[in-house]
Design an enzyme around this catalytic site. Structure first.
Site, PDB file in Angstrom:
ATOM      1  N   CYS A 136      65.462  78.707  24.483  1.00 21.00           N
ATOM      2  CA  CYS A 136      65.410  79.779  24.189  1.00 21.00           C
ATOM      3  C   CYS A 136      65.834  81.091  24.211  1.00 21.00           C
ATOM      4  O   CYS A 136      66.157  81.555  22.681  1.00 21.00           O
ATOM      5  CB  CYS A 136      63.441  80.308  24.661  1.00 21.00           C
ATOM      6  SG  CYS A 136      62.460  82.152  23.060  1.00 21.00           S
TER       7      CYS A 136
ATOM      8  N   CYS B 146      55.335  78.951  27.095  1.00 20.82           N
ATOM      9  CA  CYS B 146      54.296  80.275  25.988  1.00 20.82           C
ATOM     10  C   CYS B 146      53.629  79.384  24.954  1.00 20.82           C
ATOM     11  O   CYS B 146      52.738  79.463  24.652  1.00 20.82           O
ATOM     12  CB  CYS B 146      55.377  80.741  25.835  1.00 20.82           C
ATOM     13  SG  CYS B 146      56.916  80.235  24.214  1.00 20.82           S
TER      14      CYS B 146
END
Length: 383
Positions: A101, A199
């Site tokens: 990410c 997440c």
């Protein structure tokens, strides 16, 4: 400077944005929407990038007094992070989605868009420090707060990206001081829990989530001599070093616990054995990058420290860049060189797919994704 402040909805990014304003910069806040179907609420420290997080970020931006926008990066996040996570697990590797990410979304897609819109830098709430060397090149260093240091997850950043980064929290001695500052500034996120876990798997059930994505297929659990000890419902659910959840039903002959030593996706088998079999004497990987200026002669052995997890202790090591054996099957197509690292003491629980970050002192030198390992037992036998 004109700065784009990435605001996650947490206390760190909010205080970082406030400090950027206080330092005299022109600041605009942006929240990244990484899912088309986010949960509306968090559960304690689980999950991030939810609608609630977006609202928290907006309230913080309003108090700080900066413009605020939400950018939809959900398609790229799914392709670069979520799909990569599934593919890596399916190939028997253990990926780090936070590294991907940072590499592909927060400091590639976001930074590229920020530069295109005329911003000079991207500001985040990461705990890391930027230093400029005598020649004017940026270097990434550990934060002053060792317990909160996040330089490991930023090890994927290049010199060009570091030159456009701004980390206002790097010199802050503790997270407590950041929370206290947020409270003084009237920011409602002052005592919001930190985000943990992956997440996009907010309930923390990675095994169940992967089973939904790639399905379940019964396979054998073997000992390190090839004897069948039991069965599993999908090799992708296991990772090297794992102890719990093996459900073998009978103990080892010596009564000691077993650990996952290897995951073989092609044959859908999992190999288990004693803890000492997890000791690794060499790690190597072909997907690597320098965090700043490269070494002049990386093909020569150099001393460093290697860290294989975000919160692991660094281990003294020797490293070098070497040519890849063309017969090796573990490397991605196109890789011609690999980082080879030999720690001074064995590493434990190392899985292909993990990220190894190299340090010289407090400086982050570079990183690579681990493609292969060599047992410390094998290394000792050859010595």
């Amino acid at each position: 400077m004109k700065i784009l402040a990435a605001m996650s909805g947490g206390v760190d990014s909010a205080v970082a944005a406030a400090r950027a304003v206080e330092a005299g910069h022109e600041v605009v806040g942006v929240h990244l929407a990484l899912s088309r179907m986010p949960g509306t609420l968090r559960t304690g420290s689980r999950g991030c990038c939810t609608i609630e997080d977006s609202m928290d970020a907006q309230r913080a931006a309003n108090i700080i007094g900066i413009p605020y926008y939400v950018w939809d990066f959900s398609d790229r996040f799914r392709a670069e992070v979520v799909d990569d996570f599934i593919a890596e697990y399916s190939a028997g590797r253990t990926p780090n989605p936070c590294m991907r990410c940072n590499e592909k979304i927060k400091f590639a897609a976001l930074l590229d868009k920020a530069i295109a819109l005329g911003f000079d830098a991207v500001c985040t709430g990461h705990y890391a420090t930027l230093v400029t060397d005598e020649a004017g090149h940026p270097e990434l260093h550990r934060a002053s707060a060792w317990a909160k240091d996040q330089s490991y997850v930023l090890g994927v950043l290049t010199a060009e990206q570091l030159a456009r980064c701004y980390f206002p929290l790097g010199e802050t001695p503790s997270k407590g001081l950041v929370r206290a500052e947020a409270e003084r500034r009237g920011l409602g996120v002052a005592h919001k829990p930190d985000s943990h876990d992956i997440c996009f798997i907010p309930d923390g059930d990675t095994r169940g989530w992967l089973a939904e994505k790639v399905g379940e297929k019964v396979g054998n659990i073997l000992d390190n001599e090839g004897a069948v000890l039991g069965q599993h419902r999908g090799a992708h659910s296991y990772t090297v070093g794992q102890r719990k959840g093996l459900s073998l039903g009978r103990p080892a002959p010596d009564g000691r616990p077993r650990f996952v030593l290897e995951v073989r996706p092609t044959s859908n088998t999992v190999v288990v054995g004693p803890r000492e079999a997890l000791a690794i004497g060499t790690i190597a990987g072909g997907r690597w990058s320098w965090a700043g200026q490269p070494l002049a002669h990386p093909e020569r052995d150099f001393e460093c420290e290697v860290q294989i997890r975000a919160h692991a202790d660094p281990v003294p090591a020797r490293a070098r860049i070497a040519r890849i054996d063309p017969e090796a099957e573990v490397y991605r197509e196109g890789a011609t060189e690999e980082f080879v690292v030999e720690p001074d003491e064995p590493l434990h629980g190392v899985a292909p797919g993990q990220t190894a970050v190299l340090y010289v002192g407090t400086r982050v030198l570079g990183q690579f994704t681990i493609d292969r390992t060599v047992s410390a037992v094998s290394v000792e036998a050859q010595a």
